[in-house]
Design an enzyme around this catalytic site. Structure first.
Site, PDB file in Angstrom:
ATOM      1  CG  ASP A 193     -18.293  46.381 -49.691  1.00 56.19           C
ATOM      2  OD1 ASP A 193     -19.339  46.955 -50.013  1.00 56.19           O
ATOM      3  OD2 ASP A 193     -18.228  45.568 -48.748  1.00 56.19           O
ATOM      4  CG  ASP A 209     -13.612  42.714 -51.412  1.00 52.62           C
ATOM      5  OD1 ASP A 209     -14.235  42.536 -50.348  1.00 52.62           O
ATOM      6  OD2 ASP A 209     -13.319  43.849 -51.844  1.00 52.62           O
TER       7      ASP A 209
END
Length: 213
Positions: A9, A7
């Site tokens: 963020d 991922d």
């Protein structure tokens, strides 16, 4: 494990406080009302989903205009200062020596490219996916499934690295093993955290040995 899918963020870049600050100010400036659960609901949404949600909160522009304006503000903030998570570049390069790397992010393509280029990490990833490029954002599995497809690896042979509840649900629904690195300010709930294969305190603990490489 053949591949590791990150991922962005909250895992590689400490962007959630910036997203919250920018979107909260935008909603307030343009006639909307920020709710107590707004930030947690926004985490993991695709660009189309969160811009529509900000419109529902009362921001006076149509969703596509909201998205354009907010992304412009985010790109400007990143260029002024890229808030990389502690240990992020080292973790990416450490795993890139042992695994094929992908990225599945809820950020728009423009911001993914700004982060990876500014952080000098672009060459570490064989495939990157924005949820702008798939039908549904997290917690749906679409982004992670597309990352595996672009990497040419079965989802079950991938480890995902996530911080948020929606991200954990997304990667788990895709059939990947999930390593959770909970963000101290926005930790996932116990039900989502229970989906994790491994839970680590920070990126320093993310090693090839942990992933079985």
């Amino acid at each position: 494990m053949e591949a590791c899918v990150f991922d962005l963020d909250g895992v590689l870049v400490d962007s959630e406080p910036v997203w919250e600050e920018v979107r909260r100010a935008f909603v307030a400036e343009h006639g909307g009302t920020w709710r107590a659960d707004t930030q947690s609901r926004l985490m993991g949404m695709s660009t189309g989903e969160w811009s529509a949600y900000l419109h529902e909160l009362g921001a006076r522009f149509p969703p596509d205009e909201i998205a354009r304006r907010v992304v412009d503000l985010m790109a400007e903030r990143y260029r002024d200062h890229l808030p990389l998570m502690r240990g992020a570049p080292e973790a990416v390069r450490r795993l890139a020596d042992h695994f094929t790397l992908g990225l599945a992010s809820s950020s728009p393509r423009r911001l993914i490219d700004v982060v990876l280029e500014s952080g000098d990490l672009h060459d570490c990833f064989d495939a990157t996916v924005s949820t702008e490029e798939v039908a549904r954002g997290k917690p749906a599995p679409d982004g992670y499934l597309e990352a595996a497809r672009r990497l040419g690896v079965e989802p079950g042979a991938c480890v995902a690295v996530e911080d948020s509840a929606n991200g954990l649900r997304s990667a788990d629904a895709a059939g990947m093993r999930v390593v959770a690195v909970p963000h101290p300010r926005y930790p996932p709930g116990p039900d989502a955290l229970a989906l994790a294969w491994r839970v680590v305190d920070d990126l320093d603990a993310l090693t090839p040995e942990l992933l079985g490489g």
